[in-house]
Design a protein around this motif. Structure first.
Motif, PDB file in Angstrom:
ATOM      1  N   ASN A 101      25.447 -11.354   1.419  1.00 45.70           N
ATOM      2  CA  ASN A 101      25.037 -10.280   0.498  1.00 45.70           C
ATOM      3  C   ASN A 101      23.653 -10.497  -0.108  1.00 45.70           C
ATOM      4  N   ALA A 102      22.829 -11.304   0.538  1.00 46.22           N
ATOM      5  CA  ALA A 102      21.453 -11.476   0.063  1.00 46.22           C
ATOM      6  C   ALA A 102      20.704 -10.144   0.165  1.00 46.22           C
ATOM      7  N   THR A 103      19.745  -9.944  -0.722  1.00 44.62           N
ATOM      8  CA  THR A 103      19.029  -8.669  -0.787  1.00 44.62           C
ATOM      9  C   THR A 103      17.530  -8.879  -0.585  1.00 44.62           C
ATOM     10  N   LEU A 104      16.917  -7.922   0.122  1.00 47.65           N
ATOM     11  CA  LEU A 104      15.472  -7.906   0.335  1.00 47.65           C
ATOM     12  C   LEU A 104      14.894  -6.690  -0.374  1.00 47.65           C
ATOM     13  N   HIS A 105      13.834  -6.907  -1.145  1.00 50.67           N
ATOM     14  CA  HIS A 105      13.149  -5.826  -1.850  1.00 50.67           C
ATOM     15  C   HIS A 105      11.682  -5.856  -1.441  1.00 50.67           C
ATOM     16  N   PHE A 106      11.206  -4.720  -0.968  1.00 48.58           N
ATOM     17  CA  PHE A 106       9.835  -4.606  -0.468  1.00 48.58           C
ATOM     18  C   PHE A 106       9.109  -3.577  -1.321  1.00 48.58           C
ATOM     19  N   PHE A 107       8.000  -3.987  -1.929  1.00 41.82           N
ATOM     20  CA  PHE A 107       7.210  -3.106  -2.794  1.00 41.82           C
ATOM     21  C   PHE A 107       5.826  -2.936  -2.185  1.00 41.82           C
ATOM     22  N   SER A 108       5.361  -1.679  -2.088  1.00 38.86           N
ATOM     23  CA  SER A 108       4.066  -1.433  -1.472  1.00 38.86           C
ATOM     24  C   SER A 108       3.376  -0.260  -2.143  1.00 38.86           C
ATOM     25  N   VAL A 109       2.047  -0.266  -2.107  1.00 43.48           N
ATOM     26  CA  VAL A 109       1.242   0.834  -2.639  1.00 43.48           C
ATOM     27  C   VAL A 109       0.476   1.480  -1.493  1.00 43.48           C
ATOM     28  N   GLU A 110       0.313   2.801  -1.582  1.00 49.93           N
ATOM     29  CA  GLU A 110      -0.381   3.535  -0.535  1.00 49.93           C
ATOM     30  C   GLU A 110      -1.051   4.767  -1.131  1.00 49.93           C
ATOM     31  N   GLY A 111      -2.354   4.878  -0.924  1.00 52.63           N
ATOM     32  CA  GLY A 111      -3.101   5.996  -1.477  1.00 52.63           C
ATOM     33  C   GLY A 111      -3.069   7.244  -0.614  1.00 52.63           C
ATOM     34  N   PHE A 112      -2.907   7.061   0.722  1.00 49.02           N
ATOM     35  CA  PHE A 112      -2.924   8.191   1.642  1.00 49.02           C
ATOM     36  C   PHE A 112      -1.768   8.029   2.640  1.00 49.02           C
ATOM     37  N   PRO A 113      -0.557   8.444   2.276  1.00 49.47           N
ATOM     38  CA  PRO A 113       0.576   8.274   3.186  1.00 49.47           C
ATOM     39  C   PRO A 113       0.407   9.083   4.465  1.00 49.47           C
ATOM     40  N   LEU A 114       0.914   8.550   5.548  1.00 52.55           N
ATOM     41  CA  LEU A 114       0.846   9.251   6.819  1.00 52.55           C
ATOM     42  C   LEU A 114       1.807  10.437   6.832  1.00 52.55           C
ATOM     43  N   ALA A 115       1.392  11.534   7.448  1.00 49.27           N
ATOM     44  CA  ALA A 115       2.281  12.674   7.653  1.00 49.27           C
ATOM     45  C   ALA A 115       3.402  12.257   8.607  1.00 49.27           C
ATOM     46  N   PRO A 116       4.574  12.891   8.523  1.00 58.18           N
ATOM     47  CA  PRO A 116       5.707  12.474   9.372  1.00 58.18           C
ATOM     48  C   PRO A 116       5.379  12.434  10.860  1.00 58.18           C
ATOM     49  N   ASP A 117       4.675  13.438  11.376  1.00 59.75           N
ATOM     50  CA  ASP A 117       4.354  13.445  12.804  1.00 59.75           C
ATOM     51  C   ASP A 117       3.421  12.296  13.172  1.00 59.75           C
ATOM     52  N   ASP A 118       2.471  11.997  12.293  1.00 56.69           N
ATOM     53  CA  ASP A 118       1.558  10.876  12.555  1.00 56.69           C
ATOM     54  C   ASP A 118       2.293   9.547  12.507  1.00 56.69           C
ATOM     55  N   MET A 119       3.223   9.428  11.569  1.00 51.60           N
ATOM     56  CA  MET A 119       4.008   8.201  11.484  1.00 51.60           C
ATOM     57  C   MET A 119       4.814   8.005  12.771  1.00 51.60           C
ATOM     58  N   GLU A 120       5.416   9.069  13.245  1.00 50.05           N
ATOM     59  CA  GLU A 120       6.208   8.963  14.476  1.00 50.05           C
ATOM     60  C   GLU A 120       5.329   8.582  15.667  1.00 50.05           C
ATOM     61  N   ARG A 121       4.139   9.160  15.740  1.00 53.95           N
ATOM     62  CA  ARG A 121       3.236   8.853  16.847  1.00 53.95           C
ATOM     63  C   ARG A 121       2.807   7.393  16.821  1.00 53.95           C
ATOM     64  N   ALA A 122       2.518   6.882  15.635  1.00 54.54           N
ATOM     65  CA  ALA A 122       2.145   5.471  15.521  1.00 54.54           C
ATOM     66  C   ALA A 122       3.311   4.564  15.888  1.00 54.54           C
ATOM     67  N   HIS A 123       4.510   4.939  15.470  1.00 54.81           N
ATOM     68  CA  HIS A 123       5.684   4.100  15.727  1.00 54.81           C
ATOM     69  C   HIS A 123       6.024   4.021  17.218  1.00 54.81           C
ATOM     70  N   ALA A 124       5.553   4.992  17.996  1.00 55.32           N
ATOM     71  CA  ALA A 124       5.816   4.949  19.431  1.00 55.32           C
ATOM     72  C   ALA A 124       5.182   3.726  20.092  1.00 55.32           C
ATOM     73  N   ALA A 125       4.245   3.103  19.394  1.00 55.19           N
ATOM     74  CA  ALA A 125       3.590   1.907  19.941  1.00 55.19           C
ATOM     75  C   ALA A 125       4.507   0.691  19.932  1.00 55.19           C
TER      76      ALA A 125
END
Length: 656
Positions: A101-125
């Motif tokens: 039951n260990a937990t992972l917490h990830f905190f991040s900042v982003e000024g210009f989030p990727l649009a969903p279609d762009d995120m999907e295209r990048a993830h195809a890599a």
């Protein structure tokens, strides 16, 4: 906050594709999956992205070896980008040998989030990360500034801040164990690597927090040193000759909040927690505490969802405020959070996403609606201007008792009325009529009945009785209509019909029960008929239900650690006279929290506030900024009264 700065949606990242010159000569990455930012003239990743992340950030922070010996691990990141670093860290976390039951917490900042279609295209890599990438994309928030708290897996949480990095870090609370510094290159985006940025990073760091980054730029080394980090150069990845790793010499946990509004956590990661009340507040706490690794137990005098949470229907729609105030940020974040949670449950008959129209019935309301549209309070697709009001496509009608059932899940429920709470040497004694139980921590979440406990005396909460009426044979409207009162279709989108209208508001005292009446049914019908007469014409006998809401003078919940009222009365008395002095940090009742006064919007706000309290107990990245925590803090009314010169000691007689 002054309220002058408008809360607006933020722009998606502008990308160019085909950054083939940045790929390794024999890379398997297709050039059309390699994004570049024309604004910063830099790429999001180069060569084999996952291999670079593993080498620079995981190996550079000695991960996942450190995962194996911790019940809770927190990673902080500068620059979320495509989400690659999170995906790799999540993948390695799931595969690591670690405590149960260990937990992972990830905190991040982003000024210009990727649009969903762009995120999907990048993830195809990265086909090996395809399944996790799909989960991430399905849970990403709309491009609204501020904090977004996302439950990714059973024990994995992602907290994103959309907006300026320095603002996000400055408004955050966390206890980060390892940092990934992965903004665009210092020569391209020097603001991301400034001394102010690293000072905030140090404030958010645990003792001996580590870091890794791909750059060895002189300004980065100097700014890290000035913030208290020791660094060293090590061999870099791929074409980069060197990189930096290091650790913080000593954490400086300076709070951004006023001393009387401080947070109280953290407590033992496997602590037992008693939750008094099993309505939507208590159920939301049970859900969040279980996810965080705690061991909650619910106490309810009758049965779960026996109060207002047992109504046959409730609305999930936003409350919008003109201007940028903590209350407005809170309500928008709560709305997005609740929709994400409900969507993840995927429970038939739980939610009818029919949309909601907020009608403008006079010129003043029409003017206010136009201000909200001009302010871009919600992104495109989340709010639509109509001639007679505003329409919210994602809003809908929910079955409250089913929501409570889903949130409680397998949490233990003790059916008994809690008569008193007593502090023990190592925790709290929770007494019912026939038994006493001991817990590490307690959260009071029983609405107006919180006043029955001496620890909650003096809180300015009042009761309001409300009746809603369900007409099962009436034709339902296509969507929710709100004109002050509301009418709505059934929560079960597959039902043959049914119309719900509500709700009345009548004062009620502690210890009294709300009762249904024909007069209140007539009042509900008459209220809706003023604006929408055709919807409530020729209604038959309804199924009616009355319950008690709990409210505060400022219409915000009370949520957070319970203060030691005696300490507050003495330590902050100087506020009564306008003194400016170095006041001590507020003292709280150890491991005692409260969540109450959700008013008529508890179905929207309870899950988010429960996440806030759980983050406090766990010491994990906060899902809201410190100003929102202050706006909900249990001590806020007492402090306001002191400043106005008429606060009284909290000494009302116990109501048992």
């Amino acid at each position: 906050m002054s309220g002058e700065r408008t809360t607006t949606v933020i722009d998606h990242a502008i990308l160019e594709w085909g950054a083939s010159d940045e790929l390794a000569p024999h890379s398997s990455i297709q050039p059309d999956c390699a994004p570049r930012s024309p604004i910063f003239d830099d790429v999001y990743f180069s060569g084999d992205g996952p291999a670079e992340t593993n080498y620079v950030f995981l190996r550079g922070n000695n991960l996942p070896a450190r995962f194996e010996h911790t019940a809770q691990f927190q990673i902080g990141e500068l620059g979320f980008g495509t989400g690659l670093n999170f995906l790799v860290a999540w993948d390695r976390w799931e595969k690591a040998h670690k405590p149960e039951n260990a937990t992972l917490h990830f905190f991040s900042v982003e000024g210009f989030p990727l649009a969903p279609d762009d995120m999907e295209r990048a993830h195809a890599a990265w086909p090996d990360l395809g399944e996790r990438a799909g989960v991430l994309r399905s849970k990403l928030p709309p491009p609204l500034p501020g904090f977004h708290h996302i439950a990714i897996g059973d024990h994995v949480t992602l907290t994103l801040f959309y907006g300026d990095a320095l603002e996000g870090l400055g408004r955050a609370n966390a206890n980060i164990n390892a940092w990934f510094f992965d903004g665009f290159a210092p020569s391209k985006n020097p603001a991301m690597w400034s001394a102010k940025i690293f000072n905030e990073v140090a404030r958010l760091s645990a003792d001996k927090a580590s870091f890794a980054t791909f750059t060895v730029a002189g300004m980065v080394r100097r700014n890290l040193e000035s913030a208290g980090f020791a660094w060293q150069k090590t061999p870099g990845h791929g074409r980069k000759k060197e990189m930096l790793v290091g650790a913080l010499n000593k954490a400086d946990r300076i709070s951004k909040s006023a001393p009387w509004h401080r947070r109280a956590g953290p407590i033992n990661p496997r602590a037992s927690v008693a939750i008094i009340g099993a309505g939507v507040a208590g159920a939301s706490l049970a859900y969040e505490l279980t996810r965080a690794g705690f061991r909650p137990t619910l106490f309810e005098a009758t049965a779960p969802a026996s109060g207002a949470s047992g109504n046959m229907a409730g609305l999930i729609m936003p409350r919008l405020d003109v201007g940028d105030y903590p209350a407005g940020r809170f309500h928008i974040s709560a709305y997005i959070h609740s929709l994400r949670l409900i969507g993840a449950m995927n429970t038939p008959g739980l939610f009818n996403p029919c949309g909601a129209k907020l009608h403008a019935t006079n010129d003043r309301e029409r003017e206010r609606h136009q201000k909200l549209i001009n302010q871009k309070i919600l992104p495109n697709g989340w709010i639509e201007p109509h001639a007679d009001g505003l329409f919210f496509p994602q809003a809908g009608v929910i079955n409250p008792s089913r929501l409570v059932e889903c949130l409680i899940g397998g949490t233990d429920v003790i059916t008994a009325r809690v008569s008193r709470l007593d502090q023990a040497e190592q925790g709290w004694l929770v007494s019912t009529e026939n038994q006493t139980h001991e817990f590490d921590a307690v959260i009071i979440a029983n609405g107006l009945d919180a006043l029955r406990f001496t620890q909650a005396r003096g809180l300015p909460i009042t009761g309001s009785a409300g009746q809603i009426d369900y007409f099962p044979d009436a034709p339902p409207p296509d969507h929710i209509h709100v004109t002050g009162p509301y009418c709505a279709p059934s929560p079960d989108a597959g039902a043959d019909g049914g119309l719900v209208i509500g709700a009345t508001y009548l004062p009620i005292d502690l210890g009294h029960h709300a009762k249904t009446s024909k007069d209140q049914t007539d009042a509900n019908i008459a209220s809706v008929a003023q604006s929408l007469p055709d919807l409530v014409r020729n209604l038959n006998t309804p199924v009616s239900r009355a319950s008690v809401r709990c409210t505060t003078p400022d219409q915000l919940p009370i949520a957070g650690p319970v203060p030691d009222w005696g300490f507050y009365a003495g330590a902050y008395d100087g506020l009564r006279h306008g003194r400016r002095e170095a006041f001590p940090d507020g003292q709280m009742r150890p491991n005692l929290y409260i969540l109450t006064a959700l008013g008529s919007r508890g179905l929207v706000t309870a899950p988010y506030v429960a996440a806030m309290i759980t983050a406090d107990l766990a010491g994990t990245p906060a899902p809201a900024d410190h100003e929102v925590y202050e706006a909900l803090h249990p001590a806020r009314f007492f402090i306001r009264d002191l400043k106005r010169g008429y606060a009284k000691p909290v000494s009302a007689p116990a109501c048992e």
